[in-house]
Write a protein that holds these residues in place. Structure first.
Motif, short mmCIF file in Angstrom:
data_model
loop_
_atom_site.label_atom_id
_atom_site.label_comp_id
_atom_site.label_asym_id
_atom_site.label_seq_id
_atom_site.Cartn_x
_atom_site.Cartn_y
_atom_site.Cartn_z
N ALA A 1 2.86 -14.28 20.16
CA ALA A 1 1.71 -13.44 19.83
C ALA A 1 2.09 -11.98 20.11
O ALA A 1 2.33 -11.60 21.25
CB ALA A 1 0.51 -13.84 20.68
N ASN B 1 10.39 -9.91 6.14
CA ASN B 1 9.41 -9.83 7.23
C ASN B 1 7.96 -9.91 6.75
O ASN B 1 7.09 -10.36 7.49
CB ASN B 1 9.66 -8.50 7.98
N LYS C 1 -0.06 4.02 2.53
CA LYS C 1 0.31 3.69 3.91
C LYS C 1 1.81 3.89 4.13
O LYS C 1 2.25 4.40 5.16
CB LYS C 1 -0.10 2.24 4.22
N ASP D 1 0.84 -1.20 0.00
CA ASP D 1 0.00 0.00 0.00
C ASP D 1 0.89 1.26 0.00
O ASP D 1 1.46 1.63 1.03
CB ASP D 1 -0.89 -0.07 1.25
N LYS E 1 5.50 -21.15 8.18
CA LYS E 1 6.55 -20.62 9.04
C LYS E 1 7.63 -21.67 9.34
O LYS E 1 8.79 -21.33 9.58
CB LYS E 1 5.94 -20.07 10.33
N ASP F 1 4.75 -5.79 -4.01
CA ASP F 1 4.13 -7.01 -3.49
C ASP F 1 5.17 -8.13 -3.60
O ASP F 1 5.72 -8.36 -4.69
CB ASP F 1 2.90 -7.31 -4.35
N ASN G 1 11.49 -13.81 9.14
CA ASN G 1 10.50 -13.77 10.22
C ASN G 1 9.66 -15.04 10.19
O ASN G 1 8.85 -15.25 9.31
CB ASN G 1 9.61 -12.52 10.08
N1 LIG Z 1 2.00 -10.37 15.13
C1 LIG Z 1 2.17 -11.63 15.47
O1 LIG Z 1 1.55 -12.13 16.45
C2 LIG Z 1 3.16 -12.49 14.72
C3 LIG Z 1 3.53 -13.73 15.26
C4 LIG Z 1 4.42 -14.53 14.56
C5 LIG Z 1 4.94 -14.11 13.34
N2 LIG Z 1 4.57 -12.89 12.84
C6 LIG Z 1 5.13 -12.52 11.53
O2 LIG Z 1 5.65 -11.21 11.57
C7 LIG Z 1 5.60 -10.63 10.25
C8 LIG Z 1 5.05 -9.22 10.36
O3 LIG Z 1 3.74 -9.30 10.90
P1 LIG Z 1 3.07 -8.14 11.74
O4 LIG Z 1 2.50 -8.77 12.96
O5 LIG Z 1 3.97 -6.97 11.86
O6 LIG Z 1 1.82 -7.83 10.78
P2 LIG Z 1 1.23 -6.49 10.12
O7 LIG Z 1 1.19 -5.40 11.11
O8 LIG Z 1 -0.01 -6.93 9.46
O9 LIG Z 1 2.34 -6.13 9.02
C9 LIG Z 1 2.53 -6.92 7.89
C10 LIG Z 1 3.38 -6.16 6.89
O10 LIG Z 1 3.59 -7.00 5.73
C11 LIG Z 1 3.15 -6.31 4.58
N3 LIG Z 1 2.68 -7.28 3.60
C12 LIG Z 1 1.70 -8.20 3.73
N4 LIG Z 1 1.57 -8.90 2.60
C13 LIG Z 1 2.49 -8.41 1.73
C14 LIG Z 1 2.85 -8.70 0.40
N5 LIG Z 1 2.21 -9.65 -0.32
N6 LIG Z 1 3.86 -7.99 -0.17
C15 LIG Z 1 4.50 -7.02 0.52
N7 LIG Z 1 4.20 -6.68 1.77
C16 LIG Z 1 3.21 -7.37 2.37
C17 LIG Z 1 2.07 -5.34 5.07
O11 LIG Z 1 1.88 -4.23 4.24
P3 LIG Z 1 0.68 -4.11 3.16
O12 LIG Z 1 -0.53 -4.71 3.77
O13 LIG Z 1 0.56 -2.68 2.82
O14 LIG Z 1 1.17 -4.88 2.01
C18 LIG Z 1 2.69 -4.91 6.39
O15 LIG Z 1 3.66 -3.90 6.17
C19 LIG Z 1 4.76 -11.59 9.40
O16 LIG Z 1 5.59 -12.40 8.61
C20 LIG Z 1 4.04 -12.45 10.45
O17 LIG Z 1 3.71 -13.72 9.96
C21 LIG Z 1 3.70 -12.09 13.49
#
Ligand SMILES: NC(=O)c1ccc[n+]([C@@H]2O[C@H](COP(=O)([O-])OP(=O)(O)OC[C@H]3O[C@@H](n4cnc5c(N)ncnc54)[C@H](OP(=O)(O)O)[C@@H]3O)[C@@H](O)[C@H]2O)c1
Length: 248
Positions: free
Chosen positions: A181, A86, A41, A38, A153, A59, A134
């Motif tokens: 989480a 990430n 954003k 986005d 993962k 993307d 990540n």
């Molecule tokens: N939060 C948790 O509890 C948790 C736990 C374990 C692992 N993780 C991992 O941590 C990482 C970051 O997650 P977060 O919690 O920070 O989530 P988040 O706040 O939803 O952020 C996700 C980021 O990834 C981007 N994104 C998603 N799909 C994409 C794509 N196809 N191409 C490019 N960018 C993309 C999003 O931007 P746009 O939507 O603008 O594309 C956003 O910047 C992920 O890999 C997630 O699986 C998170």
């Protein structure tokens, strides 16, 4: 200034863990490029950061977009010292209710996206560079309804080991950070009401030994350690940051 003058690329930098990591690495002296799908954003969050960043709307499932990221980073930074793969998504995929389209959506972003991000970006990595993938605390446990997220993962966890072996000759280290989480936007993306999401977070928090969700900054600190020379003896490893969830 643990990353003074280092160049960093973060996919998914517009939110949550990626954004917190961009902010921390900027404060530690790095030059940072970050992506997200986005563009608006990305422009918005850029204003919150403590120093200028290179933002690229891209993307991770598009090879054309990834090539553009490669080209812009090469033009502006020349090369990279740190790459944080990430970007990722999380949603439930019950065995009997998951379509091939939903399968492709999750695996394309979480596994194929990481694989081809790395393939495209690898030529920019300087000798001695650090790559951080990540993964998730889910990569070794069974949780009903989360098969594809957990499997994606586990694949990412495995890539850190193989790529460290494969890139050994270039002295590139690949490690994984494994969040528990963490309180980010990812939990709201599945579309439930705010009340449902808060209730789900409270249920999860009750099961965590520390009794609360982690903050994006908690993961950023681990990513910073893996990015810096302080982790120079670590290859193919995983740092679990989950309030004890998967360990106790
Ligand atoms: N939060 C948790 O509890 C948790 C736990 C374990 C692992 N993780 C991992 O941590 C990482 C970051 O997650 P977060 O919690 O920070 O989530 P988040 O706040 O939803 O952020 C996700 C980021 O990834 C981007 N994104 C998603 N799909 C994409 C794509 N196809 N191409 C490019 N960018 C993309 C999003 O931007 P746009 O939507 O603008 O594309 C956003 O910047 C992920 O890999 C997630 O699986 C998170």
């Amino acid at each position: 200034m643990r990353l003074r003058d280092k160049t960093v690329l973060i996919t998914g930098g517009s939110s949550g863990i990626g954004l917190a990591t961009a902010s921390l690495m900027l404060r530690e002296g790095a030059r940072v490029a970050m992506t997200g799908r986005d563009a608006a954003k990305l422009e918005e969050v850029k204003k919150q950061l403590p120093a200028d960043v290179l933002t690229i709307a891209a993307d991770v499932t598009s090879l054309t977009d990834l090539q553009r990221v490669h080209d812009e980073v090469k033009q502006v930074f020349g090369g990279l010292d740190v790459f944080f793969a990430n970007a990722g998504v999380a949603f439930v995929t019950p065995l009997m209710e998951t379509s091939t389209a939903r399968y492709d959506e999750l695996m394309d972003i979480n596994v194929k996206g990481v694989f081809f991000s790395m393939q495209t970006i690898a030529p920019l990595l300087r000798e001695g560079a650090s790559v951080i993938l990540n993964t998730s605390w889910l990569n070794q446990v069974g949780t009903p309804g989360l098969s594809l997220l957990s499997a994606s993962k586990a694949a990412v966890r495995s890539l850190a080991q193989t790529w460290s072996a494969e890139l050994l000759g270039r002295k590139i280290r690949v490690n994984a950070v494994s969040p528990g989480a963490i309180d980010t936007f990812i939990h709201s993306r599945s579309g439930g009401s705010a009340d449902d999401i808060n209730a789900a977070k409270q249920r999860i928090a009750a099961r965590i030994p520390l009794k609360h969700l982690g903050e994006a900054e908690d993961i950023a600190q681990a990513a910073l350690f893996l990015a810096s020379d302080e982790s120079r003896y670590m290859l193919g490893a995983e740092i679990v940051v989950d309030g004890g969830f998967s360990q106790l």
